[in-house]
Write a protein that holds these residues in place. Structure first.
Motif, mmCIF file in Angstrom:
data_model
loop_
_atom_site.group_PDB
_atom_site.id
_atom_site.type_symbol
_atom_site.label_atom_id
_atom_site.label_comp_id
_atom_site.label_asym_id
_atom_site.label_seq_id
_atom_site.Cartn_x
_atom_site.Cartn_y
_atom_site.Cartn_z
ATOM 1 N N VAL A 86 79.467 63.476 -75.219
ATOM 2 C CA VAL A 86 78.733 63.863 -73.947
ATOM 3 C C VAL A 86 78.814 62.639 -73.044
ATOM 4 C CG1 VAL A 86 76.722 64.507 -72.491
ATOM 5 C CG2 VAL A 86 77.746 65.966 -74.517
ATOM 6 N N LEU A 87 78.080 61.496 -73.589
ATOM 7 C CA LEU A 87 78.073 60.222 -72.867
ATOM 8 C C LEU A 87 79.201 59.505 -72.867
ATOM 9 C CD1 LEU A 87 74.665 58.625 -74.394
ATOM 10 C CD2 LEU A 87 75.096 59.891 -72.268
ATOM 11 N N ASN A 88 80.260 59.560 -73.570
ATOM 12 C CA ASN A 88 81.772 59.050 -73.424
ATOM 13 C C ASN A 88 82.472 59.741 -72.422
ATOM 14 O OD1 ASN A 88 83.726 57.252 -74.392
ATOM 15 N ND2 ASN A 88 84.816 58.976 -75.180
ATOM 16 N N ALA A 89 82.341 61.027 -72.239
ATOM 17 C CA ALA A 89 82.894 61.763 -71.329
ATOM 18 C C ALA A 89 82.623 61.503 -69.849
ATOM 19 C CB ALA A 89 82.829 63.501 -71.535
ATOM 20 N N VAL A 90 80.982 61.447 -69.846
ATOM 21 C CA VAL A 90 80.619 60.955 -68.346
ATOM 22 C C VAL A 90 81.225 59.590 -68.069
ATOM 23 C CG1 VAL A 90 78.331 60.188 -67.305
ATOM 24 C CG2 VAL A 90 78.504 62.348 -68.696
ATOM 25 N N LEU A 91 81.169 58.701 -69.089
ATOM 26 C CA LEU A 91 81.494 57.256 -68.635
ATOM 27 C C LEU A 91 82.896 57.221 -68.465
ATOM 28 C CD1 LEU A 91 80.565 54.435 -68.612
ATOM 29 C CD2 LEU A 91 81.021 53.970 -70.826
ATOM 30 N N LEU A 92 83.834 57.834 -69.223
ATOM 31 C CA LEU A 92 85.235 57.931 -68.884
ATOM 32 C C LEU A 92 85.657 58.593 -67.911
ATOM 33 C CD1 LEU A 92 86.678 58.458 -72.556
ATOM 34 C CD2 LEU A 92 86.628 56.169 -71.200
ATOM 35 N N LEU A 93 85.199 59.875 -67.625
ATOM 36 C CA LEU A 93 85.532 60.691 -66.621
ATOM 37 C C LEU A 93 84.833 60.325 -65.109
ATOM 38 C CD1 LEU A 93 85.558 64.256 -68.266
ATOM 39 C CD2 LEU A 93 87.672 62.889 -67.808
ATOM 40 N N GLY A 94 83.842 59.679 -65.246
ATOM 41 C CA GLY A 94 83.011 59.582 -63.898
ATOM 42 C C GLY A 94 83.300 57.977 -63.655
ATOM 43 N N PHE A 95 83.817 56.862 -64.430
ATOM 44 C CA PHE A 95 83.939 55.925 -64.143
ATOM 45 C C PHE A 95 84.914 55.024 -64.529
ATOM 46 C CE2 PHE A 95 79.481 56.771 -64.234
ATOM 47 C CZ PHE A 95 78.774 56.469 -63.184
ATOM 48 N N ARG A 96 85.445 55.293 -65.800
ATOM 49 C CA ARG A 96 86.520 54.042 -66.152
ATOM 50 C C ARG A 96 87.864 54.671 -66.022
ATOM 51 N NH1 ARG A 96 86.629 49.493 -69.340
ATOM 52 N NH2 ARG A 96 88.671 49.114 -70.116
ATOM 53 N N ILE A 97 88.253 55.903 -66.199
ATOM 54 C CA ILE A 97 89.353 56.341 -65.699
ATOM 55 C C ILE A 97 89.851 56.325 -64.303
ATOM 56 C CG2 ILE A 97 90.943 58.506 -66.096
ATOM 57 C CD1 ILE A 97 89.832 59.102 -68.717
ATOM 58 N N PRO A 98 88.873 56.657 -63.408
ATOM 59 C CA PRO A 98 89.138 56.509 -62.138
ATOM 60 C C PRO A 98 89.448 55.008 -61.617
ATOM 61 C CG PRO A 98 87.320 58.149 -62.175
ATOM 62 C CD PRO A 98 87.578 57.596 -63.576
ATOM 63 N N VAL A 99 88.499 54.322 -62.379
ATOM 64 C CA VAL A 99 89.069 52.656 -61.992
ATOM 65 C C VAL A 99 90.482 52.379 -62.574
ATOM 66 C CG1 VAL A 99 88.320 50.601 -63.112
ATOM 67 C CG2 VAL A 99 86.543 51.994 -61.999
ATOM 68 N N GLU A 100 90.687 52.875 -63.717
ATOM 69 C CA GLU A 100 92.018 52.541 -64.178
ATOM 70 C C GLU A 100 93.076 53.258 -63.275
ATOM 71 O OE1 GLU A 100 93.063 52.888 -68.267
ATOM 72 O OE2 GLU A 100 91.417 51.661 -68.935
ATOM 73 N N ASN A 101 92.828 54.318 -62.953
ATOM 74 C CA ASN A 101 93.968 55.131 -61.987
ATOM 75 C C ASN A 101 94.036 54.385 -60.691
ATOM 76 O OD1 ASN A 101 94.569 57.076 -63.866
ATOM 77 N ND2 ASN A 101 92.960 58.443 -62.985
ATOM 78 N N ARG A 102 92.985 53.972 -60.196
ATOM 79 C CA ARG A 102 92.963 52.979 -58.886
ATOM 80 C C ARG A 102 93.616 51.812 -59.226
ATOM 81 N NH1 ARG A 102 87.818 55.173 -58.413
ATOM 82 N NH2 ARG A 102 86.779 53.327 -59.014
ATOM 83 N N ALA A 103 93.418 51.034 -60.211
ATOM 84 C CA ALA A 103 93.974 49.834 -60.921
ATOM 85 C C ALA A 103 95.536 50.049 -60.905
ATOM 86 C CB ALA A 103 93.638 49.157 -61.928
ATOM 87 N N LEU A 104 96.059 51.037 -61.481
ATOM 88 C CA LEU A 104 97.378 51.535 -61.691
ATOM 89 C C LEU A 104 98.039 51.761 -60.349
ATOM 90 C CD1 LEU A 104 97.205 53.549 -65.013
ATOM 91 C CD2 LEU A 104 97.976 51.237 -64.717
ATOM 92 N N ALA A 105 97.454 52.215 -59.498
ATOM 93 C CA ALA A 105 97.902 52.681 -58.277
ATOM 94 C C ALA A 105 98.038 51.180 -57.494
ATOM 95 C CB ALA A 105 96.826 53.568 -57.081
ATOM 96 N N VAL A 106 97.306 50.263 -57.630
ATOM 97 C CA VAL A 106 97.719 49.002 -56.982
ATOM 98 C C VAL A 106 98.857 48.581 -57.622
ATOM 99 C CG1 VAL A 106 97.054 46.584 -57.136
ATOM 100 C CG2 VAL A 106 95.385 48.361 -56.641
ATOM 101 N N LEU A 107 99.257 48.546 -58.917
ATOM 102 C CA LEU A 107 100.696 48.249 -59.442
ATOM 103 C C LEU A 107 101.614 48.930 -58.925
ATOM 104 C CD1 LEU A 107 100.177 47.882 -63.425
ATOM 105 C CD2 LEU A 107 100.488 46.041 -61.663
ATOM 106 N N ARG A 108 101.334 50.153 -58.561
ATOM 107 C CA ARG A 108 102.692 50.972 -58.051
ATOM 108 C C ARG A 108 102.769 50.566 -56.869
ATOM 109 N NH1 ARG A 108 100.108 55.034 -61.175
ATOM 110 N NH2 ARG A 108 98.857 56.004 -59.472
ATOM 111 N N ALA A 109 101.589 50.362 -55.882
ATOM 112 C CA ALA A 109 101.959 49.987 -54.596
ATOM 113 C C ALA A 109 102.746 48.513 -54.575
ATOM 114 C CB ALA A 109 100.869 49.768 -53.869
ATOM 115 N N GLU A 110 102.324 47.437 -55.397
ATOM 116 C CA GLU A 110 103.140 46.342 -55.774
ATOM 117 C C GLU A 110 104.593 46.583 -55.813
ATOM 118 O OE1 GLU A 110 100.960 43.910 -58.198
ATOM 119 O OE2 GLU A 110 99.295 43.511 -57.045
ATOM 120 N N ALA A 111 104.711 47.436 -56.620
ATOM 121 C CA ALA A 111 106.261 47.530 -57.136
ATOM 122 C C ALA A 111 107.033 48.277 -55.897
ATOM 123 C CB ALA A 111 106.339 48.597 -58.234
ATOM 124 N N ARG A 112 106.483 48.853 -54.893
ATOM 125 C CA ARG A 112 107.335 49.599 -53.843
ATOM 126 C C ARG A 112 107.748 48.461 -52.859
ATOM 127 N NH1 ARG A 112 102.954 53.762 -52.982
ATOM 128 N NH2 ARG A 112 103.331 54.711 -54.984
#
Length: 178
Positions: free
Chosen positions: A152-178
């Motif tokens: 439960v705590l891992n799901a909260v941490l991953l879904l609420g914080f870590r994965i959104p942070v990583e997705n935004r960071a990966l979006a930065v990479l995609r934007a730079e690649a364009r």
């Protein structure tokens, strides 16, 4: 005897995590030297606390609540926990120097598409491994409360914080690649 063997398994898992931190620290230093920018620093101490707590709670629950080793559950969970270690190192090897316990984006870096990252449907394979291990390791010795609370705590941490942070960071990479 099973409690001692289980405690040694959990201890070995803890040592493995310390080795990962050494690798991560080396990769982070290299990333920062190449201009890397860290994202999501505020949630990281909570991740460390949760993962440390998992290891402590596994052993504590088994000892304090006198959890038995039930072979029909314990042996398959042990195999799954060990397979998770293989999965973890597949992730680390696939990401190479880009692997880190933190979220660091190096300008101009390309997204990894080898290993488990070649599967478009599996965006965060490391977290899948972590989620499975968080169930399997405690259940290897019937520490079901630990498995439930960590999940439960891992799901909260991953879904609420870590994965959104990583997705935004990966979006930065995609934007730079364009």
């Amino acid at each position: 005897m099973s409690v001692i063997l289980y405690a040694l398994l959990v201890l070995a898992t803890g040592v493995e995590r310390l080795v990962e931190l050494v690798i991560s620290k080396r990769h982070a230093a290299a990333a920062f030297a190449r201009g890397g920018v860290e994202h999501g620093r505020r949630h990281f101490p909570w991740m460390v606390l949760l993962h440390t707590g998992l290891l402590v709670a596994c052993v504590a629950e088994v000892i304090l609540l006198d959890r038995p080793f039930i072979g029909a559950l314990g042996w398959p969970m042990l195999v799954i926990a060990l397979l998770c270690q293989a999965g973890r190192y597949w992730v680390i090897a696939s990401l190479g120097e880009q692997w880190n316990t933190r979220v660091i984006v190096v300008p101009g870096a390309t997204r990894v598409t080898r290993g488990p990252y070649r599967f478009a449907w599996l965006r965060h394979p490391n977290y899948l491994v972590v989620a499975i291990e968080g169930i399997a390791l405690p259940l290897a010795h019937t520490a079901w409360v630990t498995a439930l609370v960590f999940t439960v705590l891992n799901a909260v941490l991953l879904l609420g914080f870590r994965i959104p942070v990583e997705n935004r960071a990966l979006a930065v990479l995609r934007a730079e690649a364009r």
